[in-house]
Design a protein around this motif. Structure first.
Motif, short mmCIF file in Angstrom:
data_model
loop_
_atom_site.label_atom_id
_atom_site.label_comp_id
_atom_site.label_asym_id
_atom_site.label_seq_id
_atom_site.Cartn_x
_atom_site.Cartn_y
_atom_site.Cartn_z
N THR A 35 0.64 -1.26 -0.41
CA THR A 35 -0.35 -0.02 -0.22
C THR A 35 1.11 1.37 -0.18
OG1 THR A 35 -2.05 1.03 1.18
CG2 THR A 35 -0.47 0.26 2.30
N THR A 36 0.18 2.81 0.20
CA THR A 36 0.89 3.57 0.81
C THR A 36 1.19 4.25 2.13
OG1 THR A 36 -0.64 5.19 -0.17
CG2 THR A 36 -0.06 4.20 -1.95
N LYS A 37 2.23 5.23 2.12
CA LYS A 37 2.19 5.82 3.05
C LYS A 37 0.09 7.45 3.96
CE LYS A 37 6.71 5.32 4.21
NZ LYS A 37 8.19 5.83 4.62
N ILE A 38 0.69 7.16 2.27
CA ILE A 38 -1.08 8.14 2.32
C ILE A 38 -2.35 7.78 2.37
CG2 ILE A 38 0.89 9.57 1.57
CD1 ILE A 38 -0.57 9.29 -1.66
N ASN A 91 -7.45 11.92 -0.63
CA ASN A 91 -8.45 12.96 0.23
C ASN A 91 -8.24 13.77 0.26
OD1 ASN A 91 -7.67 10.83 2.26
ND2 ASN A 91 -8.49 11.29 3.46
N GLU A 92 -6.54 13.72 0.88
CA GLU A 92 -6.11 15.01 1.26
C GLU A 92 -5.44 16.28 0.61
OE1 GLU A 92 -5.86 16.14 4.76
OE2 GLU A 92 -7.30 13.95 5.42
N VAL A 128 -13.02 6.54 -3.33
CA VAL A 128 -14.29 7.26 -2.88
C VAL A 128 -14.58 9.01 -3.87
CG1 VAL A 128 -15.17 8.28 -1.27
CG2 VAL A 128 -14.39 6.23 -1.06
N GLN A 129 -12.92 9.23 -4.02
CA GLN A 129 -12.77 10.50 -4.48
C GLN A 129 -12.91 10.45 -5.23
OE1 GLN A 129 -12.47 12.94 -2.06
NE2 GLN A 129 -12.83 11.69 -0.24
N ALA A 130 -12.32 10.09 -6.27
CA ALA A 130 -11.79 9.74 -8.07
C ALA A 130 -14.01 9.34 -8.22
CB ALA A 130 -11.14 8.49 -8.60
N LEU A 131 -14.72 8.89 -8.07
CA LEU A 131 -15.16 8.10 -8.92
C LEU A 131 -15.68 9.29 -9.58
CD1 LEU A 131 -17.28 5.31 -9.30
CD2 LEU A 131 -18.70 6.42 -7.21
N ASN A 132 -16.45 10.20 -8.85
CA ASN A 132 -17.28 11.47 -9.66
C ASN A 132 -16.49 12.34 -10.79
OD1 ASN A 132 -20.31 12.38 -10.05
ND2 ASN A 132 -19.79 13.71 -8.15
N TYR A 133 -14.72 12.18 -10.83
CA TYR A 133 -14.58 12.91 -11.66
C TYR A 133 -13.71 11.96 -13.12
CZ TYR A 133 -15.76 16.40 -7.97
OH TYR A 133 -16.69 17.07 -7.16
N LEU A 134 -12.87 11.11 -12.32
CA LEU A 134 -12.21 10.00 -12.89
C LEU A 134 -12.92 9.06 -13.90
CD1 LEU A 134 -9.03 10.62 -10.51
CD2 LEU A 134 -9.79 11.97 -12.82
N GLU A 135 -11.89 8.68 -14.92
CA GLU A 135 -12.55 6.85 -15.37
C GLU A 135 -12.49 6.14 -14.52
OE1 GLU A 135 -13.64 4.73 -17.35
OE2 GLU A 135 -13.53 6.28 -18.34
N GLY A 150 -21.20 6.50 -1.31
CA GLY A 150 -22.75 7.48 -2.65
C GLY A 150 -22.46 8.59 -2.11
N HIS A 151 -22.28 8.97 -0.41
CA HIS A 151 -22.39 10.62 -0.41
C HIS A 151 -21.75 11.32 -1.10
CE1 HIS A 151 -18.82 9.85 2.89
NE2 HIS A 151 -18.95 11.31 2.37
N LYS A 152 -20.51 10.69 -2.00
CA LYS A 152 -19.82 11.26 -2.68
C LYS A 152 -19.67 11.74 -3.83
CE LYS A 152 -16.26 12.29 0.21
NZ LYS A 152 -15.77 13.71 0.92
N ILE A 153 -21.59 10.74 -4.64
CA ILE A 153 -22.12 10.65 -5.72
C ILE A 153 -23.39 11.60 -5.75
CG2 ILE A 153 -19.81 9.42 -7.03
CD1 ILE A 153 -21.68 7.06 -6.33
N TYR A 154 -23.49 12.22 -4.97
CA TYR A 154 -25.09 13.28 -5.08
C TYR A 154 -26.13 11.60 -4.18
CZ TYR A 154 -22.29 16.09 -7.29
OH TYR A 154 -21.50 17.14 -7.68
N GLY A 155 -25.40 10.57 -3.46
CA GLY A 155 -26.04 9.74 -2.67
C GLY A 155 -26.48 10.15 -1.12
#
Length: 188
Positions: A35-38, A91-92, A128-135, A150-155
């Motif tokens: 994984t990553t440190k971030i 997300n940061e 989570v942060q990508a679904l609305n904006y990236l492929e 859900g709440h990140k994509i207007y759910g």
């Protein structure tokens, strides 16, 4: 829709992706994760628990822009590596990791591992942060598991999901009523 498991949150989805893979490979000794440190805490904490239980975790460093080096990832792979979990968009700081390139690399490595009789390395991304904006098409990204909220994509809040590619072995972390194909029991 048989590849989408609805959960109570993205935190639960990340835990299901990590702990569900571990439980499926319980007959194997020490398992290795990359994984990553971030990452989000909902990825880091389950991996810390697994490390306390004797498994190995490699935390990839990031450069000043928050990006990993794919060569670092490749060098970190061991015979007992079973999961790579890399956040798509942080997300940061907003860094977007090269998920498609990582997916292609793991696909190539997994072909060689199959020939050598080694376990497949599964690839998870917290999108989570990508679904609305990236492929985020799983076949395009070459991922096995993808977390969303859900709440990140207007759910509504309190709704998460995990894409699980057909054939990806996953054990439930919540038992009970058998909902969500037996992978996430729970009724309202």
């Amino acid at each position: 829709f048989s590849e989408i498991i609805f959960t109570g949150s993205a935190t639960e989805s990340n835990n299901l992706a990590i702990k569900g893979i571990v439980a499926q490979h319980a007959t194997h000794n020490t398992q290795h994760f990359i994984t990553t440190k971030i990452e989000h805490e909902s990825v880091l904490e389950p991996l810390k628990e697994l490390a306390k239980a004797g498994h190995k975790v490699t935390y990839l460093p990031v450069n000043k822009d928050g990006l990993i080096k794919i060569s670092d990832l490749e060098k970190s792979i061991k015979d007992n590596t079973i999961l790579v979990s890399i956040i798509y968009a942080n997300n940061e700081v907003g860094t977007i990791q090269p998920i498609k390139e990582i997916g292609k690399l793991l696909q190539k490595i997994n072909k060689k591992r199959q020939e050598a009789g080694l376990l497949k390395i599964y690839f998870h991304t917290d999108a989570v942060q990508a679904l609305n904006y990236l492929e985020c098409r799983p076949d395009w990204l070459k991922i096995d598991l993808l977390t969303f909220s859900g709440h990140k994509i207007y759910g509504p809040k309190g709704l998460g999901g995990l894409y699980v590619r057909k054939g990806t072995p996953l054990s439930p972390i919540i038992s009970g009523g058998g909902q969500e194909f037996g992978l996430r029991s729970g009724t309202e």
